[in-house]
Design a protein around this motif. Structure first.
Motif, PDB file in Angstrom:
ATOM      1  N   UNK A   1       0.832  -1.209   0.000  1.00  0.00           N
ATOM      2  CA  UNK A   1       0.000   0.000   0.000  1.00  0.00           C
ATOM      3  C   UNK A   1       0.865   1.257   0.000  1.00  0.00           C
ATOM      4  N   UNK A   2       1.974   1.221   0.742  1.00  0.00           N
ATOM      5  CA  UNK A   2       2.847   2.396   0.823  1.00  0.00           C
ATOM      6  C   UNK A   2       3.812   2.497  -0.353  1.00  0.00           C
ATOM      7  N   UNK A   3       3.789   1.503  -1.268  1.00  0.00           N
ATOM      8  CA  UNK A   3       4.597   1.567  -2.485  1.00  0.00           C
ATOM      9  C   UNK A   3       6.060   1.222  -2.307  1.00  0.00           C
ATOM     10  N   UNK A   4       6.405   0.444  -1.270  1.00  0.00           N
ATOM     11  CA  UNK A   4       7.806   0.052  -1.059  1.00  0.00           C
ATOM     12  C   UNK A   4       8.280  -0.882  -2.171  1.00  0.00           C
ATOM     13  N   UNK A   5       9.583  -0.878  -2.389  1.00  0.00           N
ATOM     14  CA  UNK A   5      10.189  -1.785  -3.366  1.00  0.00           C
ATOM     15  C   UNK A   5       9.864  -3.231  -2.974  1.00  0.00           C
ATOM     16  N   UNK A   6       9.380  -4.004  -3.937  1.00  0.00           N
ATOM     17  CA  UNK A   6       8.870  -5.344  -3.618  1.00  0.00           C
ATOM     18  C   UNK A   6       9.967  -6.272  -3.107  1.00  0.00           C
ATOM     19  N   UNK A   7      11.148  -6.210  -3.705  1.00  0.00           N
ATOM     20  CA  UNK A   7      12.232  -7.097  -3.267  1.00  0.00           C
ATOM     21  C   UNK A   7      12.670  -6.756  -1.838  1.00  0.00           C
ATOM     22  N   UNK A   8      12.813  -5.466  -1.575  1.00  0.00           N
ATOM     23  CA  UNK A   8      13.209  -5.055  -0.229  1.00  0.00           C
ATOM     24  C   UNK A   8      12.120  -5.412   0.785  1.00  0.00           C
ATOM     25  N   UNK A   9      10.850  -5.199   0.394  1.00  0.00           N
ATOM     26  CA  UNK A   9       9.741  -5.519   1.283  1.00  0.00           C
ATOM     27  C   UNK A   9       9.714  -7.012   1.597  1.00  0.00           C
ATOM     28  N   UNK A  10       9.944  -7.841   0.587  1.00  0.00           N
ATOM     29  CA  UNK A  10       9.938  -9.283   0.782  1.00  0.00           C
ATOM     30  C   UNK A  10      11.029  -9.715   1.752  1.00  0.00           C
ATOM     31  N   UNK A  11      12.202  -9.105   1.619  1.00  0.00           N
ATOM     32  CA  UNK A  11      13.312  -9.444   2.510  1.00  0.00           C
ATOM     33  C   UNK A  11      12.996  -9.049   3.954  1.00  0.00           C
ATOM     34  N   UNK A  12      12.357  -7.899   4.135  1.00  0.00           N
ATOM     35  CA  UNK A  12      11.977  -7.454   5.481  1.00  0.00           C
ATOM     36  C   UNK A  12      10.954  -8.391   6.104  1.00  0.00           C
ATOM     37  N   UNK A  13       9.990  -8.832   5.290  1.00  0.00           N
ATOM     38  CA  UNK A  13       8.955  -9.739   5.786  1.00  0.00           C
ATOM     39  C   UNK A  13       9.573 -11.062   6.225  1.00  0.00           C
ATOM     40  N   UNK A  14      10.472 -11.598   5.421  1.00  0.00           N
ATOM     41  CA  UNK A  14      11.115 -12.875   5.752  1.00  0.00           C
ATOM     42  C   UNK A  14      11.895 -12.749   7.060  1.00  0.00           C
ATOM     43  N   UNK A  15      12.607 -11.627   7.233  1.00  0.00           N
ATOM     44  CA  UNK A  15      13.398 -11.407   8.439  1.00  0.00           C
ATOM     45  C   UNK A  15      12.507 -11.311   9.680  1.00  0.00           C
ATOM     46  N   UNK A  16      11.397 -10.560   9.563  1.00  0.00           N
ATOM     47  CA  UNK A  16      10.492 -10.404  10.697  1.00  0.00           C
ATOM     48  C   UNK A  16       9.771 -11.712  10.990  1.00  0.00           C
ATOM     49  N   UNK A  17       9.397 -12.460   9.948  1.00  0.00           N
ATOM     50  CA  UNK A  17       8.735 -13.749  10.146  1.00  0.00           C
ATOM     51  C   UNK A  17       9.639 -14.705  10.912  1.00  0.00           C
ATOM     52  N   UNK A  18      10.930 -14.634  10.625  1.00  0.00           N
ATOM     53  CA  UNK A  18      11.885 -15.490  11.339  1.00  0.00           C
ATOM     54  C   UNK A  18      11.918 -15.099  12.819  1.00  0.00           C
ATOM     55  N   UNK A  19      11.926 -13.789  13.105  1.00  0.00           N
ATOM     56  CA  UNK A  19      11.947 -13.311  14.489  1.00  0.00           C
ATOM     57  C   UNK A  19      10.688 -13.726  15.246  1.00  0.00           C
ATOM     58  N   UNK A  20       9.571 -13.844  14.523  1.00  0.00           N
ATOM     59  CA  UNK A  20       8.295 -14.217  15.133  1.00  0.00           C
ATOM     60  C   UNK A  20       8.057 -15.726  15.147  1.00  0.00           C
ATOM     61  N   UNK A  21       9.002 -16.484  14.616  1.00  0.00           N
ATOM     62  CA  UNK A  21       8.845 -17.927  14.568  1.00  0.00           C
ATOM     63  C   UNK A  21       7.846 -18.389  13.529  1.00  0.00           C
ATOM     64  N   UNK A  22       7.682 -17.583  12.454  1.00  0.00           N
ATOM     65  CA  UNK A  22       6.711 -17.903  11.402  1.00  0.00           C
ATOM     66  C   UNK A  22       7.375 -18.302  10.090  1.00  0.00           C
ATOM     67  N   UNK A  23       8.684 -18.443  10.090  1.00  0.00           N
ATOM     68  CA  UNK A  23       9.400 -18.665   8.827  1.00  0.00           C
ATOM     69  C   UNK A  23       9.022 -19.978   8.146  1.00  0.00           C
TER      70      UNK A  23
END
Length: 425
Positions: free
Chosen positions: A103-125
Protein backbone atom coordinates in the motif's frame (compact mmCIF):
# COMPACT_ATOMS: atom_id res chain seq x y z
CA UNK A 1 9.64 6.91 18.06
CA UNK A 2 7.10 8.97 19.93
CA UNK A 3 5.83 9.89 23.36
CA UNK A 4 2.15 10.19 24.27
CA UNK A 5 0.53 12.67 26.65
CA UNK A 6 -3.15 12.63 27.64
CA UNK A 7 -4.03 15.97 29.19
CA UNK A 8 -7.43 15.88 30.92
CA UNK A 9 -8.85 13.55 28.28
CA UNK A 10 -12.53 12.60 28.58
CA UNK A 11 -14.94 10.52 26.54
CA UNK A 12 -18.66 11.04 27.12
CA UNK A 13 -21.10 9.12 24.94
CA UNK A 14 -24.63 10.26 23.98
CA UNK A 15 -26.89 9.89 26.99
CA UNK A 16 -24.22 11.17 29.35
CA UNK A 17 -22.25 7.94 29.96
CA UNK A 18 -18.70 8.97 30.90
CA UNK A 19 -16.42 6.18 29.66
CA UNK A 20 -13.19 8.08 30.44
CA UNK A 21 -12.90 10.86 33.00
CA UNK A 22 -10.16 13.51 33.16
CA UNK A 23 -7.25 11.17 32.43
CA UNK A 24 -3.82 12.77 32.77
CA UNK A 25 -1.06 10.43 31.69
CA UNK A 26 2.38 10.47 30.06
CA UNK A 27 3.75 7.50 28.11
CA UNK A 28 7.45 7.85 27.42
CA UNK A 29 9.28 7.32 24.15
CA UNK A 30 10.13 3.64 23.63
CA UNK A 31 8.16 2.50 26.67
CA UNK A 32 5.97 -0.61 26.89
CA UNK A 33 3.06 0.86 28.81
CA UNK A 34 0.13 -1.28 30.00
CA UNK A 35 -3.43 -0.09 30.64
CA UNK A 36 -4.93 -2.50 33.18
CA UNK A 37 -8.42 -2.79 34.60
CA UNK A 38 -11.65 -4.78 34.60
CA UNK A 39 -14.03 -4.92 31.64
CA UNK A 40 -15.76 -1.58 31.02
CA UNK A 41 -13.17 0.54 32.84
CA UNK A 42 -12.31 2.63 29.74
CA UNK A 43 -8.92 1.18 28.81
CA UNK A 44 -9.89 0.19 25.24
CA UNK A 45 -11.64 3.54 24.79
CA UNK A 46 -8.38 5.32 25.68
CA UNK A 47 -6.52 3.15 23.18
CA UNK A 48 -9.03 3.97 20.44
CA UNK A 49 -8.78 7.69 21.19
CA UNK A 50 -5.00 7.49 20.87
CA UNK A 51 -5.43 5.68 17.54
CA UNK A 52 -7.94 8.24 16.26
CA UNK A 53 -10.78 5.71 16.08
CA UNK A 54 -12.77 7.51 18.81
CA UNK A 55 -13.34 11.26 19.04
CA UNK A 56 -12.11 12.94 22.22
CA UNK A 57 -14.92 14.76 24.03
CA UNK A 58 -12.61 17.11 25.95
CA UNK A 59 -8.92 17.43 26.77
CA UNK A 60 -5.90 17.10 24.51
CA UNK A 61 -3.88 14.22 23.10
CA UNK A 62 -0.24 15.05 22.39
CA UNK A 63 1.95 12.88 20.15
CA UNK A 64 5.62 13.76 20.05
CA UNK A 65 5.03 17.27 21.33
CA UNK A 66 2.12 18.21 19.07
CA UNK A 67 -1.64 18.19 19.69
CA UNK A 68 -3.08 15.28 17.70
CA UNK A 69 -6.84 15.55 18.41
CA UNK A 70 -7.69 16.36 14.79
CA UNK A 71 -5.18 14.06 13.08
CA UNK A 72 -6.46 11.03 11.15
CA UNK A 73 -5.26 7.55 12.15
CA UNK A 74 -2.95 7.50 9.11
CA UNK A 75 -1.43 10.85 10.08
CA UNK A 76 -0.71 9.55 13.57
CA UNK A 77 1.37 6.67 12.13
CA UNK A 78 0.01 4.10 14.56
CA UNK A 79 -0.39 0.34 14.16
CA UNK A 80 -2.99 -1.60 16.10
CA UNK A 81 -3.56 -5.26 16.96
CA UNK A 82 -6.93 -6.41 18.31
CA UNK A 83 -8.13 -9.50 20.19
CA UNK A 84 -8.60 -11.27 16.87
CA UNK A 85 -5.84 -10.75 14.34
CA UNK A 86 -8.28 -9.95 11.48
CA UNK A 87 -5.96 -11.34 8.82
CA UNK A 88 -7.03 -11.40 5.18
CA UNK A 89 -8.18 -15.03 4.73
CA UNK A 90 -7.22 -15.20 1.03
CA UNK A 91 -3.66 -14.02 1.64
CA UNK A 92 -0.81 -16.12 3.00
CA UNK A 93 1.13 -15.11 6.11
CA UNK A 94 3.67 -13.43 3.84
CA UNK A 95 0.91 -11.75 1.84
CA UNK A 96 -0.70 -10.37 4.98
CA UNK A 97 2.60 -9.02 6.27
CA UNK A 98 3.46 -7.60 2.85
CA UNK A 99 0.15 -5.75 2.49
CA UNK A 100 1.07 -2.52 4.39
CA UNK A 101 4.30 -2.25 2.39
CA UNK A 102 2.47 -2.76 -0.89
CA UNK A 103 0.00 0.00 0.00
CA UNK A 104 2.85 2.40 0.82
CA UNK A 105 4.60 1.57 -2.49
CA UNK A 106 7.81 0.05 -1.06
CA UNK A 107 10.19 -1.78 -3.37
CA UNK A 108 8.87 -5.34 -3.62
CA UNK A 109 12.23 -7.10 -3.27
CA UNK A 110 13.21 -5.06 -0.23
CA UNK A 111 9.74 -5.52 1.28
CA UNK A 112 9.94 -9.28 0.78
CA UNK A 113 13.31 -9.44 2.51
CA UNK A 114 11.98 -7.45 5.48
CA UNK A 115 8.95 -9.74 5.79
CA UNK A 116 11.11 -12.88 5.75
CA UNK A 117 13.40 -11.41 8.44
CA UNK A 118 10.49 -10.40 10.70
CA UNK A 119 8.73 -13.75 10.15
CA UNK A 120 11.89 -15.49 11.34
CA UNK A 121 11.95 -13.31 14.49
CA UNK A 122 8.29 -14.22 15.13
CA UNK A 123 8.84 -17.93 14.57
CA UNK A 124 6.71 -17.90 11.40
CA UNK A 125 9.40 -18.67 8.83
CA UNK A 126 8.24 -22.26 8.32
CA UNK A 127 4.62 -21.26 7.69
CA UNK A 128 5.09 -18.09 5.68
CA UNK A 129 3.26 -19.53 2.66
CA UNK A 130 0.26 -20.84 4.61
CA UNK A 131 -3.21 -19.30 4.73
CA UNK A 132 -4.61 -17.99 8.07
CA UNK A 133 -7.24 -20.74 8.17
CA UNK A 134 -4.50 -23.37 8.51
CA UNK A 135 -2.81 -21.66 11.48
CA UNK A 136 -3.36 -21.98 15.21
CA UNK A 137 -4.67 -19.03 17.24
CA UNK A 138 -1.20 -18.16 18.48
CA UNK A 139 0.28 -18.31 14.98
CA UNK A 140 -2.45 -16.02 13.63
CA UNK A 141 -1.79 -13.48 16.38
CA UNK A 142 1.95 -13.56 15.62
CA UNK A 143 1.17 -12.91 11.96
CA UNK A 144 -1.11 -10.00 12.93
CA UNK A 145 1.63 -8.55 15.13
CA UNK A 146 4.09 -8.95 12.28
CA UNK A 147 1.75 -7.13 9.89
CA UNK A 148 1.52 -4.24 12.35
CA UNK A 149 5.26 -4.06 13.10
CA UNK A 150 6.43 -4.32 9.48
CA UNK A 151 5.29 -0.75 8.86
CA UNK A 152 7.73 0.50 11.53
CA UNK A 153 5.02 2.66 13.14
CA UNK A 154 5.75 5.47 15.57
CA UNK A 155 3.27 3.98 18.01
CA UNK A 156 2.15 0.39 18.51
CA UNK A 157 -1.28 -0.22 20.12
CA UNK A 158 -2.40 -3.67 21.32
CA UNK A 159 -5.94 -4.34 22.56
CA UNK A 160 -5.97 -7.59 24.57
CA UNK A 161 -4.23 -9.53 21.78
CA UNK A 162 -3.82 -12.70 23.90
CA UNK A 163 -7.21 -12.91 25.61
CA UNK A 164 -8.64 -15.54 23.26
CA UNK A 165 -5.64 -17.90 23.58
CA UNK A 166 -5.10 -20.70 26.07
CA UNK A 167 -2.86 -20.19 29.12
CA UNK A 168 0.22 -21.88 27.66
CA UNK A 169 0.15 -19.83 24.46
CA UNK A 170 -0.43 -16.61 26.40
CA UNK A 171 2.69 -17.24 28.47
CA UNK A 172 4.76 -18.01 25.37
CA UNK A 173 3.49 -15.06 23.35
CA UNK A 174 3.78 -12.44 26.07
CA UNK A 175 7.49 -13.27 26.35
CA UNK A 176 7.88 -13.00 22.57
CA UNK A 177 5.90 -9.76 22.33
CA UNK A 178 7.88 -8.14 25.14
CA UNK A 179 11.20 -9.08 23.56
CA UNK A 180 10.12 -8.00 20.07
CA UNK A 181 8.72 -4.63 21.17
CA UNK A 182 11.74 -3.83 23.29
CA UNK A 183 14.16 -4.76 20.51
CA UNK A 184 12.30 -2.47 18.09
CA UNK A 185 12.13 0.32 20.72
CA UNK A 186 8.66 1.22 19.45
CA UNK A 187 6.47 3.03 21.96
CA UNK A 188 3.76 0.52 22.82
CA UNK A 189 0.46 0.83 24.66
CA UNK A 190 -0.91 -2.56 25.66
CA UNK A 191 -4.44 -3.08 27.03
CA UNK A 192 -5.29 -6.07 29.23
CA UNK A 193 -7.49 -7.15 32.12
CA UNK A 194 -4.96 -9.83 33.12
CA UNK A 195 -2.77 -8.75 36.04
CA UNK A 196 -0.11 -11.37 35.21
CA UNK A 197 0.31 -9.96 31.69
CA UNK A 198 0.54 -6.45 33.07
CA UNK A 199 3.04 -7.30 35.82
CA UNK A 200 5.33 -9.36 33.58
CA UNK A 201 5.31 -7.15 30.47
CA UNK A 202 5.08 -3.52 31.53
CA UNK A 203 7.83 -0.98 31.96
CA UNK A 204 5.11 1.09 33.61
CA UNK A 205 1.38 0.61 33.94
CA UNK A 206 -1.85 2.41 34.79
CA UNK A 207 -4.82 0.90 36.64
CA UNK A 208 -8.29 2.18 35.71
CA UNK A 209 -11.74 1.79 37.22
CA UNK A 210 -14.97 3.27 35.88
CA UNK A 211 -13.02 5.53 33.52
CA UNK A 212 -10.89 7.00 36.31
CA UNK A 213 -7.12 6.61 36.63
CA UNK A 214 -6.49 4.95 40.01
CA UNK A 215 -2.70 4.52 39.96
CA UNK A 216 0.37 4.82 37.70
CA UNK A 217 3.85 3.37 38.22
CA UNK A 218 6.13 0.42 37.63
CA UNK A 219 4.63 -3.02 38.35
CA UNK A 220 6.74 -3.28 41.52
CA UNK A 221 5.65 0.17 42.74
CA UNK A 222 1.96 -0.49 42.19
CA UNK A 223 2.07 -3.95 43.78
CA UNK A 224 4.11 -3.01 46.84
CA UNK A 225 2.78 0.54 47.27
CA UNK A 226 -0.77 0.75 45.84
CA UNK A 227 -2.55 4.11 45.95
CA UNK A 228 -6.05 2.73 46.60
CA UNK A 229 -7.88 -0.26 48.02
CA UNK A 230 -9.11 -1.17 44.53
CA UNK A 231 -5.56 -1.29 43.12
CA UNK A 232 -4.34 -3.39 46.05
CA UNK A 233 -7.16 -5.88 45.51
CA UNK A 234 -6.96 -5.96 41.71
CA UNK A 235 -3.23 -6.75 41.75
CA UNK A 236 -3.50 -9.57 44.21
CA UNK A 237 -3.50 -13.30 43.62
CA UNK A 238 -4.23 -14.90 46.02
CA UNK A 239 -6.59 -12.14 47.19
CA UNK A 240 -5.39 -9.57 49.69
CA UNK A 241 -7.08 -9.51 53.09
CA UNK A 242 -8.98 -6.22 53.44
CA UNK A 243 -10.03 -5.82 57.06
CA UNK A 244 -12.28 -3.16 58.61
CA UNK A 245 -10.79 -1.48 61.69
CA UNK A 246 -10.95 1.67 63.80
CA UNK A 247 -7.67 3.45 64.50
CA UNK A 248 -6.97 4.81 67.96
CA UNK A 249 -3.94 6.77 69.18
CA UNK A 250 -3.13 5.33 72.62
CA UNK A 251 -0.79 7.43 74.73
CA UNK A 252 2.30 5.56 75.83
CA UNK A 253 1.52 2.54 73.64
CA UNK A 254 1.10 3.41 69.97
CA UNK A 255 -1.53 3.30 67.26
CA UNK A 256 -4.13 0.65 67.87
CA UNK A 257 -5.96 -1.01 64.99
CA UNK A 258 -9.18 -2.21 66.57
CA UNK A 259 -10.90 -5.01 64.60
CA UNK A 260 -13.57 -5.52 67.27
CA UNK A 261 -12.60 -8.95 68.53
CA UNK A 262 -8.87 -8.50 67.87
CA UNK A 263 -6.27 -5.72 67.87
CA UNK A 264 -2.90 -4.85 66.40
CA UNK A 265 -0.60 -2.20 67.83
CA UNK A 266 1.81 -0.10 65.76
CA UNK A 267 4.53 1.47 67.95
CA UNK A 268 5.01 5.23 67.92
CA UNK A 269 8.42 4.81 66.28
CA UNK A 270 6.80 3.27 63.19
CA UNK A 271 7.67 5.66 60.29
CA UNK A 272 3.97 5.84 59.32
CA UNK A 273 2.78 7.00 62.74
CA UNK A 274 2.88 10.75 61.98
CA UNK A 275 0.52 10.18 59.02
CA UNK A 276 -1.75 7.64 60.66
CA UNK A 277 -2.49 9.75 63.74
CA UNK A 278 -4.74 11.92 61.53
CA UNK A 279 -7.15 8.95 61.42
CA UNK A 280 -7.59 8.79 65.21
CA UNK A 281 -11.09 7.56 66.01
CA UNK A 282 -11.92 6.93 62.35
CA UNK A 283 -12.64 3.74 60.41
CA UNK A 284 -9.75 2.51 58.26
CA UNK A 285 -9.14 -0.42 55.92
CA UNK A 286 -6.13 -2.61 56.66
CA UNK A 287 -4.61 -4.51 53.74
CA UNK A 288 -2.65 -7.65 54.58
CA UNK A 289 -1.37 -9.87 51.78
CA UNK A 290 -1.42 -13.64 52.44
CA UNK A 291 2.38 -13.88 52.29
CA UNK A 292 2.71 -11.34 55.14
CA UNK A 293 0.90 -13.63 57.59
CA UNK A 294 3.08 -16.31 59.17
CA UNK A 295 1.64 -19.13 61.31
CA UNK A 296 3.15 -19.46 64.79
CA UNK A 297 3.99 -22.93 66.04
CA UNK A 298 1.44 -24.16 68.60
CA UNK A 299 2.48 -23.11 72.11
CA UNK A 300 5.11 -20.63 70.89
CA UNK A 301 5.02 -17.21 72.62
CA UNK A 302 3.73 -14.17 70.71
CA UNK A 303 4.05 -10.49 71.58
CA UNK A 304 0.60 -8.92 72.21
CA UNK A 305 -0.57 -6.61 69.44
CA UNK A 306 1.42 -8.37 66.70
CA UNK A 307 -0.80 -11.41 66.08
CA UNK A 308 -4.14 -12.17 64.43
CA UNK A 309 -5.82 -15.49 65.12
CA UNK A 310 -8.62 -17.60 63.72
CA UNK A 311 -9.92 -21.08 63.07
CA UNK A 312 -9.07 -22.81 59.78
CA UNK A 313 -12.14 -23.35 57.62
CA UNK A 314 -10.64 -24.80 54.46
CA UNK A 315 -7.40 -25.50 52.60
CA UNK A 316 -6.53 -25.21 48.91
CA UNK A 317 -3.65 -27.01 47.19
CA UNK A 318 -1.94 -24.91 44.48
CA UNK A 319 0.92 -27.23 43.60
CA UNK A 320 3.78 -25.07 44.85
CA UNK A 321 1.94 -24.04 48.01
CA UNK A 322 -1.17 -24.40 50.15
CA UNK A 323 -3.59 -21.59 50.94
CA UNK A 324 -5.57 -21.60 54.17
CA UNK A 325 -8.86 -19.78 54.79
CA UNK A 326 -9.54 -18.94 58.43
CA UNK A 327 -12.52 -17.34 60.16
CA UNK A 328 -11.32 -14.67 62.59
CA UNK A 329 -14.48 -12.71 63.37
CA UNK A 330 -13.11 -9.60 61.66
CA UNK A 331 -15.32 -7.49 59.34
CA UNK A 332 -14.06 -7.68 55.77
CA UNK A 333 -14.26 -5.10 52.98
CA UNK A 334 -15.29 -5.52 49.34
CA UNK A 335 -12.85 -3.40 47.31
CA UNK A 336 -15.39 -3.01 44.50
CA UNK A 337 -17.69 -1.06 46.83
CA UNK A 338 -15.09 1.34 48.22
CA UNK A 339 -14.30 4.72 46.67
CA UNK A 340 -16.31 4.12 43.53
CA UNK A 341 -16.87 7.40 41.62
CA UNK A 342 -20.50 8.51 41.50
CA UNK A 343 -22.15 8.55 38.09
CA UNK A 344 -24.17 11.70 37.54
CA UNK A 345 -27.88 11.04 37.10
CA UNK A 346 -27.45 7.35 37.81
CA UNK A 347 -29.16 5.38 40.58
CA UNK A 348 -28.25 1.79 41.31
CA UNK A 349 -31.39 -0.22 40.50
CA UNK A 350 -32.93 -2.34 43.19
CA UNK A 351 -32.31 -5.98 42.43
CA UNK A 352 -34.75 -8.67 43.51
CA UNK A 353 -33.53 -11.18 46.02
CA UNK A 354 -32.37 -14.63 44.96
CA UNK A 355 -35.66 -16.24 46.10
CA UNK A 356 -37.76 -13.78 44.04
CA UNK A 357 -35.62 -14.37 40.96
CA UNK A 358 -35.98 -18.15 41.28
CA UNK A 359 -39.76 -17.88 41.69
CA UNK A 360 -39.94 -15.66 38.59
CA UNK A 361 -37.95 -18.23 36.57
CA UNK A 362 -40.32 -20.95 37.77
CA UNK A 363 -43.39 -18.88 36.86
CA UNK A 364 -44.47 -18.34 40.46
CA UNK A 365 -45.41 -15.03 42.11
CA UNK A 366 -42.85 -13.25 44.26
CA UNK A 367 -43.19 -13.62 48.02
CA UNK A 368 -43.50 -10.47 50.10
CA UNK A 369 -40.94 -9.86 52.80
CA UNK A 370 -38.52 -12.37 51.38
CA UNK A 371 -35.26 -12.49 53.34
CA UNK A 372 -32.61 -10.18 51.86
CA UNK A 373 -30.09 -11.75 49.53
CA UNK A 374 -26.83 -12.43 51.33
CA UNK A 375 -24.05 -10.16 50.13
CA UNK A 376 -20.48 -11.28 49.93
CA UNK A 377 -17.07 -9.78 49.31
CA UNK A 378 -15.61 -11.78 46.44
CA UNK A 379 -13.04 -14.33 47.60
CA UNK A 380 -13.66 -13.37 51.25
CA UNK A 381 -17.28 -14.47 51.31
CA UNK A 382 -16.49 -17.47 53.57
CA UNK A 383 -13.33 -16.40 55.33
CA UNK A 384 -11.81 -13.47 57.12
CA UNK A 385 -8.14 -14.29 56.61
CA UNK A 386 -6.26 -15.93 53.76
CA UNK A 387 -2.67 -17.00 54.37
CA UNK A 388 0.04 -19.08 52.73
CA UNK A 389 1.42 -22.27 54.21
CA UNK A 390 4.90 -23.63 53.63
CA UNK A 391 5.77 -27.33 53.22
CA UNK A 392 5.32 -29.39 56.37
CA UNK A 393 3.39 -26.67 58.22
CA UNK A 394 -0.14 -27.51 57.13
CA UNK A 395 -2.87 -27.23 59.78
CA UNK A 396 -6.14 -29.11 59.55
CA UNK A 397 -9.63 -27.65 59.12
CA UNK A 398 -10.92 -26.72 62.55
CA UNK A 399 -7.45 -25.98 63.99
CA UNK A 400 -6.90 -22.68 65.77
CA UNK A 401 -4.01 -20.69 64.27
CA UNK A 402 -2.11 -17.60 65.41
CA UNK A 403 -0.53 -15.51 62.66
CA UNK A 404 2.21 -12.90 63.03
CA UNK A 405 1.77 -9.85 60.79
CA UNK A 406 4.64 -8.25 58.86
CA UNK A 407 3.91 -4.66 59.88
CA UNK A 408 6.32 -3.15 57.36
CA UNK A 409 4.19 -4.52 54.48
CA UNK A 410 0.80 -3.79 56.02
CA UNK A 411 -1.21 -1.26 53.98
CA UNK A 412 -3.60 1.20 55.62
CA UNK A 413 -6.31 3.07 53.70
CA UNK A 414 -8.91 5.59 54.81
CA UNK A 415 -12.64 4.84 54.65
CA UNK A 416 -12.78 6.16 51.05
CA UNK A 417 -10.12 3.66 49.96
CA UNK A 418 -7.16 6.08 49.62
CA UNK A 419 -3.77 5.35 51.15
CA UNK A 420 -3.26 7.24 54.39
CA UNK A 421 0.52 7.28 54.08
CA UNK A 422 2.33 8.86 51.09
CA UNK A 423 2.58 6.73 47.95
CA UNK A 424 6.18 6.52 46.76
CA UNK A 425 6.69 7.00 43.02
Amino acid sequence: MTDVVLDGVEKIYPGGHAAVRNVRLRINDGELFVLLGPSGCGKSTILRMIAGLEEITSGDLWLNGSVANELTPRERNVAMVFQEGALYPHRTVKGNMMFPLEVSGDDRAEASARVVELARALGLNTMIDRLPGTLSGGQRQRAAIGRALIREPSLFLMDEPLSSLDAGLRTELRVEISALVRSSRTTTVYVTHDQVEAMTMADRMAVLRDGVLEDVGTPEQIYEDPATVFVAAFLSSPPINLLQATLWAVEGEGLQLDFGSQRLLLPWDDPRASWLISQHGRPVIVGVRPDTLTPIAPGAPARPGTVLSGRVRSLEFHGHEWLAYAGAGIPVVDANRVGRPARAGYTEPERPGLRDRMRTLLGRPAVDAAPPEEEHAGHHRRSDLVFRIGPGERPNPGDHVALTVAFDRMLIFDAAGKRVTPVRR
